[in-house]
Design an enzyme around this catalytic site. Structure first.
Site, PDB file in Angstrom:
ATOM      1  N   CYS A  69      44.989  37.624  33.935  1.00 23.22           N
ATOM      2  CA  CYS A  69      44.224  38.349  34.944  1.00 23.22           C
ATOM      3  C   CYS A  69      43.890  37.390  36.075  1.00 23.22           C
ATOM      4  O   CYS A  69      43.878  36.179  35.893  1.00 23.22           O
ATOM      5  CB  CYS A  69      42.955  38.955  34.367  1.00 23.22           C
ATOM      6  SG  CYS A  69      41.928  37.814  33.454  1.00 23.22           S
ATOM      7  N   GLU A 118      34.261  43.651  40.188  1.00 24.43           N
ATOM      8  CA  GLU A 118      35.652  43.803  40.576  1.00 24.43           C
ATOM      9  C   GLU A 118      36.105  45.251  40.588  1.00 24.43           C
ATOM     10  O   GLU A 118      35.648  46.062  39.780  1.00 24.43           O
ATOM     11  CB  GLU A 118      36.562  43.026  39.604  1.00 24.43           C
ATOM     12  CG  GLU A 118      36.329  41.545  39.662  1.00 24.43           C
ATOM     13  CD  GLU A 118      37.252  40.748  38.772  1.00 24.43           C
ATOM     14  OE1 GLU A 118      37.497  39.566  39.098  1.00 24.43           O
ATOM     15  OE2 GLU A 118      37.728  41.280  37.746  1.00 24.43           O
TER      16      GLU A 118
END
Length: 175
Positions: A69, A118
């Site tokens: 990620c 996020e």
């Protein structure tokens, strides 16, 4: 070397600008991210390639999470960024395509007084075989984790996983 930037967005994904990565994480500014989860089909069912983050990572060190990620750079697509990070984190260079299956907004207060806020895109690929050569600065361990065992571990010991991973797994399972 230039400081790493993250792309600031609104909850709908419209780009608002950029900010230095650590500053964005100290302030909790909403920014664009992605989570890649590679999987394979086995006779026993689906298994996911998981990584345990290196202890030296700027947050969530030692926790288990999806294959890789990160944050896309301004000039790259999410898929390009995912493929770049598969190589940089896991040494995987044979995945040529990722499918963007979902996105979600989350906010989590993490260790080191950092805030992860996020708009996270979930990128997946089904693979048959791979060479995995993790970067020790990024990854302390990795494994193929059978789906039922992983679901049970997330339910019983969620503290061993990153804040975003349960949502990533749910989206991949629903796909």
């Amino acid at each position: 070397m230039a400081q790493e930037q993250v792309v600031l967005v609104d909850p709908q994904g419209r780009v608002l600008g950029a900010r230095e990565k650590m500053q964005a994480h100290r302030e909790g500014a909403l920014h664009l991210a992605f989570s890649v989860l590679l999987y394979r089909e086995t006779p026993q069912g689906r298994a996911y390639l998981m990584q345990q983050r290196a202890l030296g990572k700027y947050h969530s060190g030692g926790l288990w999470t999806n294959t890789c990620c990160s944050h896309p750079r301004r000039e790259e697509t999410l898929a390009q960024a995912g493929i770049r990070r598969l190589s940089e984190e896991m040494g995987i260079t044979t995945v040529a395509q990722l499918e963007d299956i979902a996105r979600f907004v989350y906010r989590a207060e993490l260790d080191n007084q950092l805030i992860e806020h996020e708009l996270d895109h979930v990128l997946v690929a089904c693979v048959s075989s791979l060479a995995v050569v993790p970067n020790p600065d990024e990854v302390m361990a990795h494994r193929w984790w059978p789906e039922q065992e992983l679901v049970q571990a997330v339910a019983e010991t969620p503290e061993q996983f990153t804040a975003w991973f349960p949502q990533v797994l749910a989206y991949v399972q629903a796909h």
